[in-house]
Scaffold this motif. Sequence first.
Motif, PDB file in Angstrom:
ATOM      1  N   LYS A  39      -7.003  38.813  15.609  1.00 55.06           N
ATOM      2  CA  LYS A  39      -7.834  40.015  15.601  1.00 55.06           C
ATOM      3  C   LYS A  39      -7.929  40.680  16.961  1.00 55.06           C
ATOM      4  CE  LYS A  39     -10.509  38.821  11.572  1.00 55.06           C
ATOM      5  NZ  LYS A  39     -11.805  38.547  11.008  1.00 55.06           N
ATOM      6  N   LEU A  40      -8.277  39.925  17.998  1.00 53.55           N
ATOM      7  CA  LEU A  40      -8.506  40.517  19.309  1.00 53.55           C
ATOM      8  C   LEU A  40      -7.719  39.784  20.387  1.00 53.55           C
ATOM      9  CD1 LEU A  40     -12.381  41.008  19.138  1.00 53.55           C
ATOM     10  CD2 LEU A  40     -10.637  42.787  18.972  1.00 53.55           C
ATOM     11  N   PRO A  41      -6.620  40.360  20.848  1.00 51.89           N
ATOM     12  CA  PRO A  41      -5.911  39.716  21.944  1.00 51.89           C
ATOM     13  C   PRO A  41      -6.691  39.903  23.247  1.00 51.89           C
ATOM     14  CG  PRO A  41      -4.883  41.805  21.449  1.00 51.89           C
ATOM     15  CD  PRO A  41      -5.968  41.595  20.418  1.00 51.89           C
ATOM     16  N   PHE A  42      -6.488  38.987  24.184  1.00 50.74           N
ATOM     17  CA  PHE A  42      -7.097  39.164  25.494  1.00 50.74           C
ATOM     18  C   PHE A  42      -6.107  39.807  26.466  1.00 50.74           C
ATOM     19  CE2 PHE A  42      -5.318  34.891  25.836  1.00 50.74           C
ATOM     20  CZ  PHE A  42      -4.755  34.879  27.096  1.00 50.74           C
ATOM     21  N   ALA A  43      -4.818  39.774  26.107  1.00 48.61           N
ATOM     22  CA  ALA A  43      -3.794  40.406  26.932  1.00 48.61           C
ATOM     23  C   ALA A  43      -2.609  40.767  26.045  1.00 48.61           C
ATOM     24  CB  ALA A  43      -3.345  39.470  28.046  1.00 48.61           C
ATOM     25  N   THR A  44      -1.861  41.760  26.495  1.00 49.52           N
ATOM     26  CA  THR A  44      -0.639  42.147  25.799  1.00 49.52           C
ATOM     27  C   THR A  44       0.441  42.470  26.820  1.00 49.52           C
ATOM     28  OG1 THR A  44      -1.173  44.513  25.687  1.00 49.52           O
ATOM     29  CG2 THR A  44      -1.936  43.149  23.854  1.00 49.52           C
ATOM     30  N   ILE A  86      -4.791  44.061  29.958  1.00 54.03           N
ATOM     31  CA  ILE A  86      -5.789  42.994  30.014  1.00 54.03           C
ATOM     32  C   ILE A  86      -7.138  43.556  29.591  1.00 54.03           C
ATOM     33  CG2 ILE A  86      -6.919  41.286  31.479  1.00 54.03           C
ATOM     34  CD1 ILE A  86      -4.510  41.736  33.471  1.00 54.03           C
ATOM     35  N   ARG A  87      -7.794  42.856  28.656  1.00 50.97           N
ATOM     36  CA  ARG A  87      -9.149  43.237  28.248  1.00 50.97           C
ATOM     37  C   ARG A  87     -10.116  42.741  29.312  1.00 50.97           C
ATOM     38  NH1 ARG A  87     -11.761  44.249  23.359  1.00 50.97           N
ATOM     39  NH2 ARG A  87      -9.844  43.914  22.217  1.00 50.97           N
ATOM     40  N   ASP A 103       3.438  48.818  39.445  1.00 49.50           N
ATOM     41  CA  ASP A 103       2.752  47.861  40.308  1.00 49.50           C
ATOM     42  C   ASP A 103       1.404  48.372  40.821  1.00 49.50           C
ATOM     43  OD1 ASP A 103       2.597  45.358  41.609  1.00 49.50           O
ATOM     44  OD2 ASP A 103       3.418  46.196  43.458  1.00 49.50           O
ATOM     45  N   ARG A 104       0.656  49.016  39.941  1.00 49.45           N
ATOM     46  CA  ARG A 104      -0.668  49.524  40.318  1.00 49.45           C
ATOM     47  C   ARG A 104      -1.656  49.257  39.181  1.00 49.45           C
ATOM     48  NH1 ARG A 104      -1.443  55.660  40.610  1.00 49.45           N
ATOM     49  NH2 ARG A 104      -3.283  55.499  39.319  1.00 49.45           N
ATOM     50  N   LEU A 105      -2.730  48.538  39.477  1.00 49.79           N
ATOM     51  CA  LEU A 105      -3.759  48.292  38.478  1.00 49.79           C
ATOM     52  C   LEU A 105      -4.484  49.596  38.195  1.00 49.79           C
ATOM     53  CD1 LEU A 105      -5.192  46.113  36.766  1.00 49.79           C
ATOM     54  CD2 LEU A 105      -6.831  45.904  38.646  1.00 49.79           C
ATOM     55  N   MET A 106      -4.634  49.902  36.913  1.00 48.64           N
ATOM     56  CA  MET A 106      -5.269  51.157  36.515  1.00 48.64           C
ATOM     57  C   MET A 106      -5.948  50.977  35.164  1.00 48.64           C
ATOM     58  SD  MET A 106      -1.827  53.266  35.428  1.00 48.64           S
ATOM     59  CE  MET A 106      -0.662  52.421  36.481  1.00 48.64           C
ATOM     60  N   PRO A 107      -6.832  51.905  34.811  1.00 53.61           N
ATOM     61  CA  PRO A 107      -7.378  51.862  33.456  1.00 53.61           C
ATOM     62  C   PRO A 107      -6.237  52.031  32.449  1.00 53.61           C
ATOM     63  CG  PRO A 107      -8.585  53.426  34.823  1.00 53.61           C
ATOM     64  CD  PRO A 107      -7.367  53.020  35.592  1.00 53.61           C
ATOM     65  N   HIS A 108      -6.358  51.378  31.319  1.00 55.09           N
ATOM     66  CA  HIS A 108      -5.362  51.536  30.259  1.00 55.09           C
ATOM     67  C   HIS A 108      -5.351  53.001  29.827  1.00 55.09           C
ATOM     68  CE1 HIS A 108      -3.559  51.270  26.289  1.00 55.09           C
ATOM     69  NE2 HIS A 108      -3.073  50.090  26.657  1.00 55.09           N
ATOM     70  N   PRO A 109      -4.182  53.555  29.539  1.00 52.44           N
ATOM     71  CA  PRO A 109      -4.132  54.985  29.205  1.00 52.44           C
ATOM     72  C   PRO A 109      -4.857  55.384  27.920  1.00 52.44           C
ATOM     73  CG  PRO A 109      -1.938  53.992  29.097  1.00 52.44           C
ATOM     74  CD  PRO A 109      -2.860  52.956  29.630  1.00 52.44           C
ATOM     75  N   HIS A 126     -12.513  48.905  27.568  1.00 52.78           N
ATOM     76  CA  HIS A 126     -12.417  48.303  28.901  1.00 52.78           C
ATOM     77  C   HIS A 126     -11.127  47.542  29.174  1.00 52.78           C
ATOM     78  CE1 HIS A 126     -16.735  48.652  27.761  1.00 52.78           C
ATOM     79  NE2 HIS A 126     -16.623  49.502  28.753  1.00 52.78           N
ATOM     80  N   TRP A 127     -10.030  48.069  28.689  1.00 58.96           N
ATOM     81  CA  TRP A 127      -8.724  47.490  28.995  1.00 58.96           C
ATOM     82  C   TRP A 127      -8.210  48.083  30.301  1.00 58.96           C
ATOM     83  CZ3 TRP A 127      -5.526  44.015  26.316  1.00 58.96           C
ATOM     84  CH2 TRP A 127      -6.042  43.539  25.094  1.00 58.96           C
ATOM     85  N   VAL A 128      -7.498  47.252  31.060  1.00 59.11           N
ATOM     86  CA  VAL A 128      -6.813  47.689  32.262  1.00 59.11           C
ATOM     87  C   VAL A 128      -5.333  47.385  32.092  1.00 59.11           C
ATOM     88  CG1 VAL A 128      -8.857  47.309  33.691  1.00 59.11           C
ATOM     89  CG2 VAL A 128      -7.136  45.500  33.512  1.00 59.11           C
TER      90      VAL A 128
END
Length: 134
Positions: free
Chosen positions: A35-40, A64-65, A89-95, A101-103
């Motif tokens: 149901k809910l992955p913590f990462a993809t 990453i959630r 190579d830059r951490l950002m909010p998920h599009p 709250h995924w990054v």
Amino acid sequence: MTEDDITQHLIDMLGGGHFVVAGDNSFFFHGTDNKLPFATLVTKDSDADSASNLNRPGVFRLDIRTGEQTFHALFGEQEQAGIDYTALDRLMPHPTETNTHWVSVINPSAKTFEAVKPLLVEARNLLASQGKGT
């Protein structure tokens, strides 16, 4: 870091969880349900998510959630407009998944991956503490 390196790290940290590969994308789960992955790990654009231009050769995105508090600590209340979602190579909010709250980071270097490892642990623990995926 390669997709295989990241996949192996996530498999090693699953401890009772599992992962599913679907359409060349990998979904990492804390527990036994899907149901809910913590990462993809996402390797291709979709109709609903093409802002990262993942169809480029050799490009993949680690998603990453995070918890709400962590997300806001990382990005504040910043506007999503103006973010280059194709940057490597830059951490950002998920599009497309900021409301949950995924990054994300596209093709993280070893240094960036080391920096996001605590986020992966938090993501897995967050779902475990909420009883998700058991």
